[in-house]
Write a protein that holds these residues in place. Structure first.
Motif, PDB file in Angstrom:
ATOM      1  N   ALA A   1      34.893  37.099  34.404  1.00 64.34           N
ATOM      2  CA  ALA A   1      34.685  37.752  35.693  1.00 64.34           C
ATOM      3  C   ALA A   1      33.480  38.670  35.575  1.00 64.34           C
ATOM      4  O   ALA A   1      33.277  39.325  34.542  1.00 64.34           O
ATOM      5  CB  ALA A   1      35.920  38.558  36.086  1.00 64.34           C
ATOM      6  N   VAL A   2      32.642  38.700  36.603  1.00 71.05           N
ATOM      7  CA  VAL A   2      31.460  39.548  36.628  1.00 71.05           C
ATOM      8  C   VAL A   2      31.792  40.831  37.373  1.00 71.05           C
ATOM      9  O   VAL A   2      32.155  40.810  38.552  1.00 71.05           O
ATOM     10  CB  VAL A   2      30.269  38.834  37.310  1.00 71.05           C
ATOM     11  CG1 VAL A   2      29.049  39.749  37.334  1.00 71.05           C
ATOM     12  CG2 VAL A   2      29.948  37.525  36.604  1.00 71.05           C
ATOM     13  N   GLY A   3      31.687  41.961  36.683  1.00 74.07           N
ATOM     14  CA  GLY A   3      31.977  43.245  37.288  1.00 74.07           C
ATOM     15  C   GLY A   3      30.722  43.984  37.692  1.00 74.07           C
ATOM     16  O   GLY A   3      29.619  43.406  37.739  1.00 74.07           O
ATOM     17  N   GLY A   4      30.866  45.272  37.990  1.00 73.63           N
ATOM     18  CA  GLY A   4      29.726  46.092  38.369  1.00 73.63           C
ATOM     19  C   GLY A   4      28.661  46.124  37.309  1.00 73.63           C
ATOM     20  O   GLY A   4      28.951  46.165  36.110  1.00 73.63           O
ATOM     21  N   ASP A   5      27.395  46.074  37.723  1.00 70.99           N
ATOM     22  CA  ASP A   5      26.237  46.108  36.836  1.00 70.99           C
ATOM     23  C   ASP A   5      26.223  44.960  35.834  1.00 70.99           C
ATOM     24  O   ASP A   5      25.670  45.080  34.740  1.00 70.99           O
ATOM     25  CB  ASP A   5      26.149  47.441  36.097  1.00 70.99           C
ATOM     26  CG  ASP A   5      25.464  48.513  36.934  1.00 70.99           C
ATOM     27  OD1 ASP A   5      24.877  48.162  37.968  1.00 70.99           O
ATOM     28  OD2 ASP A   5      25.521  49.689  36.559  1.00 70.99           O
ATOM     29  N   GLY A   6      26.821  43.804  36.189  1.00 72.70           N
ATOM     30  CA  GLY A   6      26.714  42.611  35.365  1.00 72.70           C
ATOM     31  C   GLY A   6      27.621  42.583  34.154  1.00 72.70           C
ATOM     32  O   GLY A   6      27.447  41.722  33.280  1.00 72.70           O
TER      33      GLY A   6
END
Length: 412
Positions: free
Chosen positions: A107-112
């Protein structure tokens, strides 16, 4: 100078907007993220792309583990929320699935930032490549060998002796990114659907173009055309295509063309497609690559469809002073589709380049370099197609033995 109450409030609001957008006084905010594989330590390097300069800044926590060995391919689910890494496994074993081949979902979260979700196993042996279907809901995983059926056990337990490859199809959940296997309803064994779709011999790469999926088969230098219909793949009536190449090293496409590179002959081959049938463009479709570059390994047509870039792993020794690895650049003639070399090309990149991507804002281009574990960045001139170095340096340390890279805009 003193500011009144409303002046101070305005400045505070501006500052909060700057922070919220990730902007600084010397940059223009984050326009996207890059993830690049590293085989040496089984890692994924992650970077933020600065809108104003194209400069790469390492994401907090990077590099991330690939949750497997020998990562060879990486793909983004449209929307940028999930990343899929294909780990080929150790030893390249074709005897059992225990060689460690896996598909790791992040999963891609905040700021990569990447967060590992789960791993899955392809149905074939020695995974080579991954590709999403045009809708972004089906993940195709290409393996060099298809499974063989053991009649006594009723299991798929070893590589098929015909040497053909296979595509495993997974449904990708839009909410979680997790995968579920799609079986081949057209082929059955003992009344059970086959868990894969067979393709040509020893495939190395594939590319979706329109409602078609093409695989490059290294054993006989052929292209297998497959029609995409719902969640099924069907070998088309046009049959296997033999382009007359000696060493197909890559396949790419846009809405109008399918492009091959021939590493040994140093050629670029362009085709139009209709009904999954490939037809050479005007002039026979074959262009000799620029003399300053040899061993082409990748091609890219820019988002405007006006320019083509070819990544060259080496240069001829007969041209002293020529950089070892380069990007050739061409204008695509909109009348006859022939390629015309852009003045000033080729452009220098790092050693052993592998993959090349254009950023989502159509300003920059990035190349992953295997031998020196770096990423090279270039600025694209939209009026001429000329590439130039980024204003603050063109080379960024990535991860050891860098493989392919992918780029996404800000996560939706």
């Amino acid at each position: 100078m003193k500011l009144g109450f409303f002046g101070r409030m305005g400045m505070a609001l501006f500052a909060s907007l700057v922070l919220g957008l990730g902007m600084t006084a010397c940059g223009g905010g984050t326009v996207g993220y890059i993830w690049v594989l590293g085989q040496q330590f089984n890692q994924i390097g992650a970077f933020k792309v600065d809108d104003y300069t194209g400069n790469l800044t390492q994401v907090v926590g990077s590099p991330f583990v690939s949750n497997g060995t020998n990562p060879v391919s990486i793909v983004i689910k449209p929307g940028g929320r999930y990343i899929y890494v294909i780990n080929q496994g150790s030893g390249g074993s074709t005897s059992t699935s225990g060689s460690g081949a896996s598909i790791a979902v992040y999963a891609v979260g905040g700021d990569g930032v990447l967060t590992f979700q789960e791993s899955y196993a392809p149905q074939g042996y020695i995974p080579m490549w991954a590709q999403f279907d045009p809708t972004g809901t089906l993940l195709y995983v290409l393996t060099k060998y298809s499974p063989g059926y053991n009649a006594s056990s009723g299991l798929w337990t070893a590589p098929n002796t015909d040497g053909n490859g296979a595509i495993t199809v997974f449904q990708s959940d839009p909410s979680t990114g997790r995968l579920s296997l799609v079986t081949n309803s057209q082929t059955q064994k003992n009344g059970v659907n086959t868990p894969f779709f067979e393709v040509g011999a020893a495939p190395i790469m594939m590319k979706a173009a329109g409602s078609c999926l093409f695989t490059v088969n290294s054993a006989n230098q052929s292209i297998t055309p497959l029609a995409i219909s719902g969640n099924q793949l069907t070998f088309t009536t046009t049959g296997t295509f033999f382009p007359g190449t000696t060493n197909i090293s890559s396949i790419n496409s846009n809405a109008n063309f399918v492009v091959l590179t021939d590493a040994t002959a140093n050629n670029i081959l362009m085709y139009t497609f209709s009904g999954c049938n490939l037809t050479a463009t005007d002039g026979g479709g074959i262009t000799s690559n620029a003399a300053q570059g040899t061993n082409p390994v990748w091609s890219l047509i820019d988002s405007t469809g006006k320019y083509m870039y070819v990544l060259n792993s080496s240069s001829p020794t007969s041209l002293p002073g020529t950089p070892f690895s380069t990007i050739s650049a061409y204008t695509i003639n909109q009348t006859n589709t022939q390629l015309q070399q852009i003045s000033g090309a080729p452009y220098t990149v790092g050693s052993g380049p592998v993959c090349m991507v254009e950023d989502s804002s159509n300003q920059y281009m990035y190349v992953s370099n295997h031998n020196d574990g770096t990423v090279t960045g270039k600025v694209i001139d939209p009026a001429t197609g000329i590439l130039s170095n980024l204003s603050r340096g063109a080379t960024f340390p990535a991860v050891g033995q860098a493989e392919c890279l992918v780029l996404s805009g800000n996560v939706e």
